[in-house]
Design a protein around this motif. Structure first.
Motif, PDB file in Angstrom:
ATOM      1  N   TYR A 127      31.696  18.353  11.421  1.00  0.00           N
ATOM      2  CA  TYR A 127      30.567  17.438  11.298  1.00  0.00           C
ATOM      3  C   TYR A 127      29.756  17.257  12.577  1.00  0.00           C
ATOM      4  O   TYR A 127      28.594  16.851  12.509  1.00  0.00           O
ATOM      5  N   LEU A 128      30.360  17.559  13.728  1.00  0.00           N
ATOM      6  CA  LEU A 128      29.649  17.340  14.990  1.00  0.00           C
ATOM      7  C   LEU A 128      29.501  18.608  15.822  1.00  0.00           C
ATOM      8  O   LEU A 128      28.887  18.575  16.892  1.00  0.00           O
ATOM      9  N   TYR A 172      32.621  10.322  17.111  1.00  0.00           N
ATOM     10  CA  TYR A 172      33.726  10.540  16.168  1.00  0.00           C
ATOM     11  C   TYR A 172      34.767   9.461  16.426  1.00  0.00           C
ATOM     12  O   TYR A 172      35.288   9.332  17.541  1.00  0.00           O
ATOM     13  N   PHE A 212      30.351  17.228  21.219  1.00  0.00           N
ATOM     14  CA  PHE A 212      29.711  15.977  20.815  1.00  0.00           C
ATOM     15  C   PHE A 212      29.912  14.944  21.916  1.00  0.00           C
ATOM     16  O   PHE A 212      30.633  15.186  22.901  1.00  0.00           O
ATOM     17  N   ASP A 213      29.292  13.799  21.761  1.00  0.00           N
ATOM     18  CA  ASP A 213      29.222  12.861  22.876  1.00  0.00           C
ATOM     19  C   ASP A 213      30.481  12.017  23.068  1.00  0.00           C
ATOM     20  O   ASP A 213      31.080  12.026  24.144  1.00  0.00           O
ATOM     21  N   THR A 239      27.951   7.443   9.055  1.00  0.00           N
ATOM     22  CA  THR A 239      27.051   8.499   8.581  1.00  0.00           C
ATOM     23  C   THR A 239      27.779   9.380   7.569  1.00  0.00           C
ATOM     24  O   THR A 239      27.247   9.707   6.505  1.00  0.00           O
ATOM     25  N   SER A 285      26.260  11.287  19.227  1.00  0.00           N
ATOM     26  CA  SER A 285      27.234  11.696  18.211  1.00  0.00           C
ATOM     27  C   SER A 285      28.583  11.059  18.549  1.00  0.00           C
ATOM     28  O   SER A 285      29.076  11.185  19.669  1.00  0.00           O
ATOM     29  N   THR A 339      24.707   9.549  15.021  1.00  0.00           N
ATOM     30  CA  THR A 339      25.537  10.133  13.966  1.00  0.00           C
ATOM     31  C   THR A 339      26.952   9.633  14.183  1.00  0.00           C
ATOM     32  O   THR A 339      27.558   9.897  15.230  1.00  0.00           O
ATOM     33  N   CYS A 354      19.740  11.284  21.063  1.00  0.00           N
ATOM     34  CA  CYS A 354      20.734  11.323  19.982  1.00  0.00           C
ATOM     35  C   CYS A 354      22.115  11.018  20.531  1.00  0.00           C
ATOM     36  O   CYS A 354      22.431  11.363  21.671  1.00  0.00           O
TER      37      CYS A 354
END
Length: 465
Positions: free
Chosen positions: A215-216, A27, A220-221, A110, A25, A63, A23
């Motif tokens: 949202y994350l 932003y 997150f990544d 997303t 993620s 995402t 996965c």
């Protein structure tokens, strides 16, 4: 297979290791909707669209969050100048941004949260930071105490003693001029929301920290955005989020600007080129090629000459595709891209090197056509379509069907007229009247058409501008 990305915080290219296997993620700081987008704005969305597509090709579940900043000083100023509601200006320009993203083939995010829809999350974050001693209220505003967070300025690598905050932040009630506003006290005639510290509106930096958390989650990544956002925006996001207790982004990826005469494209400098105007002059797929094929960390110096070169280069790819389809019929994309293309994309999204693989494959395909090797030409087209698909540039993809269909009736009319001239030219060639044949070809060329004599007879295409 390991994807590697340049991490601004580390100042080096790092192997990408996701927090959750399989996965990704992301932003991305999206539009501040005080005005319609220019091509510099859309470049950021396009660069991260290509990143997203490559992760998805590599099998990741992505995402992708791209926010909308729908309240800020410039929107409020325009509202006062134009006598229009602030939300009307914001929504109009938000639609213009979405039209621009869609025109250039960007996949929808997303989620695309608006700042004003997350006041509750912002209040919660401010409350937590005040309780932890990292923020304070003064005269109805809430400020972040930069000296309370030891990691402040680690991203931009500045010295806090040399730091000066932008003048528009103001200094009313600040303990230190370098503290930044998380919440701005209400002013007459401005939009405001209720908080425990009085009515007011959010600061720009708080909006993204709160929405990323929403949202994350706490970690997150990848956090992305334009190079101009490193300071103060991203630096202040980090301070808020980490002081709140979040691990926040593991990688920071920044795209370079579109420049004009060496200056960053900007409405305030009067040197911006609106997307809505550009798509009237240039095919959107050509604009995507122009903006998306330089490396994301390289500046793009805008010029019409560079756009014409991009149009000609993409035209060579399209010409090859069209010739194979005419000879062999529809060809599906290959299941996998060539390894050289994949290696380039894995290495910090090396699109220029990946594009070189596409052009090499096109040349090989053209050679196969010249040798009447239909099987090899079809194989090369399948590879080209697979590679173009990753970049969002496959002209046979249904996403671009609307562009292909536009003017179809006119194309038929032009084709009939050109065929009449080509028949006259063929007749002149048959009677060895070379002067007339050449004059007819040159006349078509002056009209912007390129005539190619093929084994199946003459064919025409639109030439570069």
């Amino acid at each position: 297979m390991t994807i590697r990305l340049y991490d601004t915080s580390a100042r080096q290219i790092r192997d990408f290791t996701p927090l959750t296997p399989g996965c990704v993620s992301i932003y991305l700081c999206g539009a501040t909707v005080q005005a319609a987008p220019h091509i510099g704005h859309i470049r950021s969305g396009l660069n991260f669209d290509i990143m997203r597509r490559w992760f998805e090709y590599r099998g990741y579940d992505v995402t992708f969050i791209r926010n909308v900043t729908d309240i800020d000083d410039k929107i409020i100023a325009k509202s006062a100048d134009q006598g229009r509601p602030w939300w009307s200006i914001g929504y109009e320009n938000e639609c213009a941004f979405n039209d621009g993203y869609a025109a250039l083939g960007c996949l929808p995010p997303t989620y695309e949260p608006r700042a004003t829809g997350h006041i509750t999350e912002m209040v919660e974050m401010m409350r937590g930071l005040i309780e932890r001693g990292h923020a304070y209220e003064a005269d109805g505003s809430v400020y972040f105490d930069v000296r309370s967070f030891p990691g402040y300025l680690a991203l931009s690598r500045q010295d806090i003693d040399d730091l000066r905050q932008p003048a528009e932040e103001g200094i009313t009630g600040k303990r230190d001029p370098r503290d930044f506003a998380m919440w701005k006290a209400s002013k007459p005639g401005e939009p405001d929301w209720e908080t425990p510290w009085g009515r007011g509106r959010p600061g720009w930096h708080l909006e993204c920290s709160a929405m990323a958390h929403k949202y994350l989650g706490s970690a997150f990544d990848i956090h992305g955005g334009g190079l101009d956002l490193v300071f103060p925006h991203h630096e202040n996001e980090i301070a808020q989020a980490k002081a709140y207790g979040d691990d926040f982004a593991q990688y920071w990826v920044h795209n370079a600007w579109v420049t004009m005469s060496g200056e960053k494209m900007s409405k305030s400098l009067g040197n911006s080129v609106l997307v809505s105007e550009m798509v009237k002059q240039w095919r959107p797929i050509v604009l995507r090629y122009y903006l998306g094929t330089p490396h994301y960390r390289s500046m793009i110096e805008y010029s019409e000459e560079a756009l014409r070169e991009a149009e000609a280069a993409f035209g060579r790819i399209e010409g090859f595709i069209q010739r194979v389809v005419e000879k062999a019929g529809p060809v599906e994309p290959a299941a996998e891209v060539p390894s050289a293309f994949a290696d380039a994309m894995d290495d910090d999204l090396g699109v220029p090197q990946a594009l070189a693989v596409i052009h090499t494959t096109v040349r090989q395909g053209n050679s196969a056509l010249g040798a009447d090797d239909k099987e090899a030409a079809v194989a090369r087209l399948a590879e080209v379509r697979a590679m173009l698909g990753v970049l969002g540039l496959d002209p046979l993809d249904p996403r671009w069907a609307g562009e292909t269909d536009r003017g179809e009736d006119l194309h038929g009319v032009v084709d009939s007229l050109v065929r009449m001239v080509l028949d006259q030219r063929q007749a002149a060639r048959a009677r060895k009247d070379w002067a007339t044949a050449d004059a007819l070809r040159d006349q078509l060329g002056q009209s912007g058409l390129v005539i190619e004599d093929s084994p199946d007879g003459p064919r025409w295409t639109l030439g570069a501008r």
